[in-house]
Motif scaffolding. Structure first.
Motif, PDB file in Angstrom:
ATOM      1  N   ALA A   1      -6.424 -13.145  -5.035  1.00 20.91           N
ATOM      2  CA  ALA A   1      -5.017 -13.036  -5.419  1.00 20.91           C
ATOM      3  C   ALA A   1      -4.327 -11.926  -4.628  1.00 20.91           C
ATOM      4  O   ALA A   1      -3.191 -12.085  -4.162  1.00 20.91           O
ATOM      5  CB  ALA A   1      -4.898 -12.782  -6.922  1.00 20.91           C
ATOM      6  N   LEU A   2      -5.011 -10.794  -4.485  1.00 23.03           N
ATOM      7  CA  LEU A   2      -4.440  -9.681  -3.716  1.00 23.03           C
ATOM      8  C   LEU A   2      -4.219 -10.074  -2.262  1.00 23.03           C
ATOM      9  O   LEU A   2      -3.174  -9.750  -1.674  1.00 23.03           O
ATOM     10  CB  LEU A   2      -5.361  -8.460  -3.793  1.00 23.03           C
ATOM     11  N   TYR A   3      -5.178 -10.756  -1.674  1.00 25.99           N
ATOM     12  CA  TYR A   3      -5.043 -11.175  -0.281  1.00 25.99           C
ATOM     13  C   TYR A   3      -3.816 -12.064  -0.087  1.00 25.99           C
ATOM     14  O   TYR A   3      -3.051 -11.884   0.869  1.00 25.99           O
ATOM     15  CB  TYR A   3      -6.303 -11.908   0.174  1.00 25.99           C
ATOM     16  N   GLU A   4      -3.620 -13.008  -1.000  1.00 22.54           N
ATOM     17  CA  GLU A   4      -2.458 -13.897  -0.900  1.00 22.54           C
ATOM     18  C   GLU A   4      -1.151 -13.117  -1.009  1.00 22.54           C
ATOM     19  O   GLU A   4      -0.196 -13.387  -0.272  1.00 22.54           O
ATOM     20  CB  GLU A   4      -2.532 -14.970  -1.984  1.00 22.54           C
ATOM     21  N   LEU A   5      -1.115 -12.142  -1.906  1.00 24.66           N
ATOM     22  CA  LEU A   5       0.103 -11.354  -2.083  1.00 24.66           C
ATOM     23  C   LEU A   5       0.329 -10.404  -0.908  1.00 24.66           C
ATOM     24  O   LEU A   5       1.473 -10.179  -0.497  1.00 24.66           O
ATOM     25  CB  LEU A   5       0.032 -10.573  -3.400  1.00 24.66           C
ATOM     26  N   TYR A   6      -0.752  -9.837  -0.376  1.00 25.03           N
ATOM     27  CA  TYR A   6      -0.609  -8.978   0.802  1.00 25.03           C
ATOM     28  C   TYR A   6      -0.085  -9.785   1.998  1.00 25.03           C
ATOM     29  O   TYR A   6       0.771  -9.317   2.745  1.00 25.03           O
ATOM     30  CB  TYR A   6      -1.955  -8.349   1.172  1.00 25.03           C
ATOM     31  N   CYS A   7      -0.603 -11.013   2.142  1.00 24.27           N
ATOM     32  CA  CYS A   7      -0.117 -11.884   3.223  1.00 24.27           C
ATOM     33  C   CYS A   7       1.344 -12.248   3.004  1.00 24.27           C
ATOM     34  O   CYS A   7       2.150 -12.232   3.945  1.00 24.27           O
ATOM     35  CB  CYS A   7      -0.965 -13.157   3.297  1.00 24.27           C
ATOM     36  N   ALA A   8       1.675 -12.602   1.771  1.00 24.96           N
ATOM     37  CA  ALA A   8       3.049 -13.002   1.453  1.00 24.96           C
ATOM     38  C   ALA A   8       4.039 -11.885   1.752  1.00 24.96           C
ATOM     39  O   ALA A   8       5.147 -12.132   2.236  1.00 24.96           O
ATOM     40  CB  ALA A   8       3.143 -13.419  -0.016  1.00 24.96           C
ATOM     41  N   GLY A   9       3.632 -10.659   1.474  1.00 20.30           N
ATOM     42  CA  GLY A   9       4.515  -9.519   1.704  1.00 20.30           C
ATOM     43  C   GLY A   9       4.476  -8.986   3.117  1.00 20.30           C
ATOM     44  O   GLY A   9       5.187  -8.014   3.435  1.00 20.30           O
ATOM     45  N   GLY A  10       3.656  -9.606   3.979  1.00 22.86           N
ATOM     46  CA  GLY A  10       3.552  -9.155   5.363  1.00 22.86           C
ATOM     47  C   GLY A  10       2.997  -7.752   5.488  1.00 22.86           C
ATOM     48  O   GLY A  10       3.445  -6.961   6.334  1.00 22.86           O
ATOM     49  N   CYS A  11       1.997  -7.435   4.663  1.00 20.70           N
ATOM     50  CA  CYS A  11       1.479  -6.068   4.606  1.00 20.70           C
ATOM     51  C   CYS A  11       0.083  -5.897   5.207  1.00 20.70           C
ATOM     52  O   CYS A  11      -0.521  -4.833   5.066  1.00 20.70           O
ATOM     53  CB  CYS A  11       1.432  -5.591   3.143  1.00 20.70           C
ATOM     54  N   LEU A  12      -0.437  -6.929   5.860  1.00 17.57           N
ATOM     55  CA  LEU A  12      -1.798  -6.841   6.379  1.00 17.57           C
ATOM     56  C   LEU A  12      -1.952  -5.799   7.486  1.00 17.57           C
ATOM     57  O   LEU A  12      -3.069  -5.376   7.792  1.00 17.57           O
ATOM     58  CB  LEU A  12      -2.264  -8.210   6.889  1.00 17.57           C
ATOM     59  N   HIS A  13      -0.829  -5.395   8.098  1.00 14.72           N
ATOM     60  CA  HIS A  13      -0.922  -4.362   9.136  1.00 14.72           C
ATOM     61  C   HIS A  13      -1.176  -2.986   8.529  1.00 14.72           C
ATOM     62  O   HIS A  13      -1.531  -2.050   9.254  1.00 14.72           O
ATOM     63  CB  HIS A  13       0.360  -4.333   9.978  1.00 14.72           C
ATOM     64  N   CYS A  14      -1.024  -2.869   7.215  1.00 12.44           N
ATOM     65  CA  CYS A  14      -1.319  -1.601   6.523  1.00 12.44           C
ATOM     66  C   CYS A  14      -2.804  -1.583   6.164  1.00 12.44           C
ATOM     67  O   CYS A  14      -3.189  -1.740   4.999  1.00 12.44           O
ATOM     68  CB  CYS A  14      -0.467  -1.458   5.267  1.00 12.44           C
ATOM     69  N   GLN A  15      -3.648  -1.403   7.194  1.00  7.79           N
ATOM     70  CA  GLN A  15      -5.088  -1.596   7.017  1.00  7.79           C
ATOM     71  C   GLN A  15      -5.709  -0.687   5.958  1.00  7.79           C
ATOM     72  O   GLN A  15      -6.531  -1.127   5.151  1.00  7.79           O
ATOM     73  CB  GLN A  15      -5.823  -1.394   8.351  1.00  7.79           C
ATOM     74  N   ILE A  16      -5.335   0.592   5.955  1.00  5.34           N
ATOM     75  CA  ILE A  16      -5.914   1.539   4.995  1.00  5.34           C
ATOM     76  C   ILE A  16      -5.547   1.132   3.570  1.00  5.34           C
ATOM     77  O   ILE A  16      -6.393   1.101   2.673  1.00  5.34           O
ATOM     78  CB  ILE A  16      -5.429   2.978   5.281  1.00  5.34           C
ATOM     79  N   SER A  17      -4.281   0.786   3.352  1.00  6.87           N
ATOM     80  CA  SER A  17      -3.809   0.406   2.021  1.00  6.87           C
ATOM     81  C   SER A  17      -4.452  -0.889   1.554  1.00  6.87           C
ATOM     82  O   SER A  17      -4.841  -1.012   0.385  1.00  6.87           O
ATOM     83  CB  SER A  17      -2.285   0.248   2.036  1.00  6.87           C
ATOM     84  N   VAL A  18      -4.562  -1.848   2.446  1.00  7.71           N
ATOM     85  CA  VAL A  18      -5.165  -3.132   2.094  1.00  7.71           C
ATOM     86  C   VAL A  18      -6.633  -2.943   1.717  1.00  7.71           C
ATOM     87  O   VAL A  18      -7.105  -3.492   0.714  1.00  7.71           O
ATOM     88  CB  VAL A  18      -5.025  -4.142   3.257  1.00  7.71           C
ATOM     89  N   CYS A  19      -7.351  -2.156   2.497  1.00  9.32           N
ATOM     90  CA  CYS A  19      -8.762  -1.885   2.187  1.00  9.32           C
ATOM     91  C   CYS A  19      -8.894  -1.163   0.844  1.00  9.32           C
ATOM     92  O   CYS A  19      -9.779  -1.486   0.041  1.00  9.32           O
ATOM     93  CB  CYS A  19      -9.396  -1.049   3.292  1.00  9.32           C
ATOM     94  N   ALA A  20      -8.015  -0.197   0.613  1.00 11.41           N
ATOM     95  CA  ALA A  20      -8.038   0.531  -0.656  1.00 11.41           C
ATOM     96  C   ALA A  20      -7.761  -0.409  -1.823  1.00 11.41           C
ATOM     97  O   ALA A  20      -8.390  -0.316  -2.886  1.00 11.41           O
ATOM     98  CB  ALA A  20      -7.009   1.663  -0.631  1.00 11.41           C
ATOM     99  N   GLY A  21      -6.820  -1.345  -1.617  1.00  8.61           N
ATOM    100  CA  GLY A  21      -6.508  -2.321  -2.656  1.00  8.61           C
ATOM    101  C   GLY A  21      -7.686  -3.212  -2.975  1.00  8.61           C
ATOM    102  O   GLY A  21      -7.979  -3.500  -4.147  1.00  8.61           O
TER     103      GLY A  21
END
Length: 273
Positions: A40-60
């Motif tokens: 679910a988080l991956y889908e929302l991160y993709c939807a928000g265009g946030c995958l370039h925020c690598q540190i935040s995505v990994c932390a999430g």
């Protein structure tokens, strides 16, 4: 064809969920919850265009994986520590990469990470309520999915008046009330069967109230996700589940019903000896 695909996917999904619930006393259960959270988080991160925020995505993802597992083993001190460290990591990236990471992205990441993880890990908290926690998990999930299914079929065959045209054109007033009725009937039926098997008793009127509140909360969750998809110009959050979309398209209402069900159950129990 779409309806047939939707039904088949639903049957497969229910079968997988049933297997996970059967293994609720094993490590499989928290691991499955963690997997759902991360998808679910991956889908929302993709939807928000946030995958370039690598540190935040990994932390999430770390937060999403560890929270259900730590909650399952009731290690609350570690949960607090993980929450603090992961949130610090997200804001640390904002500071370190302020030229490429916008504050809106950081706030979006924090919001969806806490909402999704916090809501879905309620499946762990429900399981830990007495000796019949698994029944609460089933009822809480039913409060979202039965309502959604009832609304879908009622709206398909009887729907005439639009519920919220600009947000979700296919939702109807008839479907809304049909979903509530279906929710009440199925939850009462399941609770009655469960009581017959376990020799427990239930507060019938309270369960009806809980079913109604959760059905309404589920619609709010569904409509909230629809608004988000419209603003992000998306049809679905993903395509993992044919006929339904992604994990978030199936769990959007669950994000609201699980906390509502848990809060009401803590306020006054449904089952009693």
């Amino acid at each position: 064809m779409h309806t047939k695909t939707r039904v088949i996917s639903g049957v497969i999904g229910v079968t997988i969920m049933a297997l996970v619930l059967l293994l609720h006393n094993t490590f499989v259960y928290p691991l499955a919850v963690s997997a759902i959270v991360c998808m679910a988080l991956y889908e929302l991160y993709c939807a928000g265009g946030c995958l370039h925020c690598q540190i935040s995505v990994c932390a999430g993802f770390v937060y999403g994986v560890l929270t259900p597992i730590l909650s399952y083993y009731q290690n609350h001190a570690a949960m607090v520590g993980v929450t603090f460290l992961c949130m610090m990591a997200i804001f640390l990236e904002l500071v370190l990469r302020h030229r490429s990471v916008q504050y809106q992205e950081t706030l979006y990441l924090v919001a969806v990470t806490i909402l999704v993880t916090g809501s879905l890990h309620v499946m762990i908290l429900l399981l830990q309520i007495g000796s019949y926690g698994i029944a609460y998990v089933i009822l809480a999930l039913c409060s979202a999915w039965i309502s959604d299914t009832g609304a879908y079929f009622t709206g398909t065959f009887l729907g005439k008046h639009k519920l919220c045209l600009e947000v979700s054109p296919k939702k109807t007033v008839e479907g809304f009330f049909g979903g509530i009725v279906a929710d009440v009937v199925v939850m009462l039926l399941f609770a009655w069967i469960y009581c017959c098997i376990t020799k427990l008793h239930m507060h019938c009127l309270w369960l009806i109230f809980v079913a109604i509140v959760c059905a309404v909360a589920g619609v709010l969750g569904d409509l909230s996700a629809s608004v988000l998809k419209r603003q992000l110009r998306l049809k679905d959050f993903g395509n993992l589940i044919p006929g339904h979309g992604g994990i978030m398209d199936r769990f959007d209402s669950v994000l609201f019903t699980l906390p509502a069900f848990y809060a009401l159950e803590c306020l006054y129990p449904i089952f009693y000896a």
